[in-house]
Design a protein around this motif. Structure first.
Motif, short mmCIF file in Angstrom:
data_model
loop_
_atom_site.label_atom_id
_atom_site.label_comp_id
_atom_site.label_asym_id
_atom_site.label_seq_id
_atom_site.Cartn_x
_atom_site.Cartn_y
_atom_site.Cartn_z
N TRP A 121 31.86 56.12 19.55
CA TRP A 121 32.54 57.17 20.32
C TRP A 121 31.52 58.02 21.08
CZ3 TRP A 121 35.53 61.69 17.52
CH2 TRP A 121 36.02 62.57 18.49
N HIS A 122 30.44 58.40 20.41
CA HIS A 122 29.42 59.23 21.05
C HIS A 122 28.77 58.49 22.23
CE1 HIS A 122 26.33 62.29 21.42
NE2 HIS A 122 25.39 61.34 21.35
N LEU A 155 36.93 62.14 27.98
CA LEU A 155 36.43 61.66 26.70
C LEU A 155 35.31 62.58 26.22
CD1 LEU A 155 36.64 59.57 24.45
CD2 LEU A 155 34.97 58.16 25.69
N PRO A 210 31.92 63.63 20.18
CA PRO A 210 32.39 64.03 18.84
C PRO A 210 32.05 65.47 18.48
CG PRO A 210 31.38 61.86 18.76
CD PRO A 210 31.12 62.40 20.12
N LEU A 218 42.41 65.31 20.67
CA LEU A 218 41.55 64.55 19.77
C LEU A 218 41.27 65.32 18.49
CD1 LEU A 218 38.97 62.99 22.27
CD2 LEU A 218 40.88 61.86 21.11
#
Length: 277
Positions: free
Chosen positions: A49-50, A61, A64, A247
Motif C-alpha cells: 500500500w505504501h 490513495l 498508510p 480508508l
C-alpha cells in the motif's frame, strides 16, 4: 512373577502419560508460526500500500501513515468509537437472530421431509432475492428505524443458515441416535450430547460465512437509511470525496473483523470440534 506382572502395566503406562502431558507444549510452536505468518502478511499488505501510494502520488490513495493519523484523530474526537459501537450492536443482534431462526428452521427441514419440500421454494426465493430489495422493502414497511435495519439484515442471512444447517441435519448418524435411545437418554441429553456435537461443524460454517455476509449488509443498511454507524459515515465521506476518512473507517472495521475471526471464531471452532480428534 506375579509382582512383576502387576507392576509392568503401571511402568509402561508412565511414559505414555508423560507423552500425553507434553503434547500441548509441542502444539504451541505451530500456533506461534501461524500467528507470525498472518502478521507478516499484514505487514506486506501495508508495505505494498505504501509503495503504491508513493508511485501514484495522488489524493485518491493516501499513504498508510496519513490514514493512521486520521484514525487517531477520529478516535480522540469519539466519532469513530460511537459509530463503530452502533454498527457492532446491529451486527450482533441481527447475527444472533439469524442464527437462532435459521438453525431452528434448518434442523426442522433436515428432519421432516414434507416440511423440507414445502419450504424449499421459499428457501430458493430467499437465497436469490437481492439484499438491496429486502432492505428497501423493510424500510418502506417498517420505517427508517433500527428495527427495520435489523430485520432486513436477518432476512438476508437466514436462508444461508438454513441451507447449511439442513445439510448437517441430514448428515446426522442414525446409529448414534439409536445408541442414545437404547441407553434411554432424555431428549435434552440426546440433543446436547449426541445430536448437537454432530451438527457443530455445520453451525460453525454457517456462523463464519454468515458473519462475513452480515458485516457487509449492515453497512449497506446504514448507508441507505440510518443516521449513524460506519455505513452512514462512509456515505458522508463519499459525498465530500474524503478518501482518507473512507480508508480510516474501513481499516478499523476490517481490524474488528480480523480480531473476531482470530480471537472468537477460530478458538471456538477448535473447541467444539475437539471431540473429533
Amino acid at each position: 512373577m506375579t509382582v512383576k506382572a502387576q507392576y509392568e502395566p503401571r511402568m509402561s503406562a508412565q511414559p505414555h502419560q508423560r507423552a500425553s502431558t507434553q503434547a500441548p507444549a509441542s502444539e504451541s510452536p505451530p500456533a506461534r508460526r501461524d500467528a507470525l505468518t498472518r502478521f507478516a502478511s499484514l505487514l506486506v499488505f501495508v508495505l505494498v500500500w505504501h509503495v503504491a501510494a508513493l508511485a501514484v502520488e495522488s489524493s485518491t490513495l493516501p499513504p498508510p501513515l496519513t490514514v493512521f493519523e486520521r484514525i487517531v484523530a477520529e478516535t480522540v474526537s469519539l466519532a469513530l468509537p460511537e459509530h463503530l459501537a452502533t454498527t457492532l450492536s446491529r451486527v450482533v443482534i441481527s447475527f444472533g437472530a439469524a442464527m437462532l431462526i435459521g438453525t431452528a428452521i434448518g434442523i426442522a427441514m433436515g428432519h421432516w421431509r414434507r416440511l423440507d419440500l414445502f419450504l424449499d421454494g421459499w428457501l430458493v426465493l430467499g437465497l436469490n432475492i437481492p439484499a438491496l430489495v429486502t432492505i428497501i422493502l423493510c424500510y418502506v414497511w417498517f420505517g427508517l428505524n433500527d428495527a427495520a435495519a435489523i430485520i432486513a439484515v436477518a432476512i438476508n442471512k437466514i436462508p444461508t443458515v438454513v441451507v447449511t444447517v439442513r445439510e448437517g441435519a441430514r448428515a446426522i448418524d442414525p446409529r448414534l441416535m439409536q445408541v442414545a435411545s437404547a441407553y434411554r437418554l432424555s431428549r435434552w441429553r440426546t440433543f446436547t450430547r449426541v445430536y448437537l456435537p454432530q451438527l457443530q461443524p455445520y453451525l460453525m460454517a454457517a456462523a463464519r460465512s454468515g458473519l462475513s455476509l452480515i458485516w457487509k449488509i449492515v453497512l449497506v443498511v446504514e448507508l441507505l437509511g440510518r443516521s449513524n454507524g460506519i455505513g452512514f459515515q462512509l456515505n458522508v465521506f463519499f459525498q465530500f470525496f474524503d478518501i482518507t476518512g473512507i480508508l480510516a473507517y474501513t481499516l478499523v472495521f476490517a481490524a474488528i473483523v480480523l480480531l473476531v475471526e482470530a480471537l472468537v471464531l477460530r478458538p471456538l471452532e477448535r473447541r467444539v470440534t475437539r471431540w473429533r480428534g
